[in-house]
Design an enzyme around this catalytic site. Sequence first.
Site, PDB file in Angstrom:
ATOM      1  CB  SER A  73     -27.807 -16.545   1.806  1.00  0.00           C
ATOM      2  OG  SER A  73     -27.846 -15.965   3.089  1.00  0.00           O
ATOM      3  CD  GLN A  74     -23.711 -22.370  -0.804  1.00  0.00           C
ATOM      4  OE1 GLN A  74     -23.403 -22.282   0.377  1.00  0.00           O
ATOM      5  NE2 GLN A  74     -23.434 -23.431  -1.539  1.00  0.00           N
TER       6      GLN A  74
END
Length: 228
Positions: A73-74
């Site tokens: 994930s970012q």
Amino acid sequence: MTQRRNDALGNTGLTSARVRQRMVERVRELGVRDSRVLTALAAVPRHLFVDAALASRAYDDCALPLGHGQTISQPYIVARSAELAIGSMATPRTARVLEIGTGGGYAAAVFAQLFGEVYSIERVRALHERARSNLRPLRLATVRLAYGDGADGLAAEAPFDAIIAAAAGAEIPQAWGEQLAPNGVVVAPLGEENQQLSVLSRDAQGRWICRKIEPVRFVPLLGGVIAA
């Protein structure tokens, strides 16, 4: 880690605290304000969770591929999700949190800096094993990994003060509501084509109250497990 991976990381200087702090500052600029969350983000070496071929992008504020159709994930999304969960808690350091979708283990490592106990479930066995390997050097005693269908939650360890999902569905699975502690929240992307990061809680009658936060793009929430 393999020697090849260590060499790649050393050559790019990704163990530098300065490089990590630049990522944290970018996340702050995007709107995450909770100092506890920003400190947690700075504490976790994200380069341990990415492939050597992507090492130069380890501290970019973006999602990166993990294989099996999944991504790490970012950092902003990990931080924002944590911040939204913390906003519902009086004492995060004693909270029990369930993450849906372990992936490579990065978010679980961040959450471990913030919450009392972190459970994380992954439906792809290869990713479950990869996360276990990634997390081992960090010796995070409060993180417990499970292999299984995240749509079913983790009933054996319920109730949870927060459930944080890294996959999007049109609605919240019934099991998550059943496993949520009183006053607990679900932080999850809702929707299919047009997803919204959302915070959900129950009212006195048990009905969902949904607060939509911002547009996001997550992989879909799928049922079942992949053993290969």
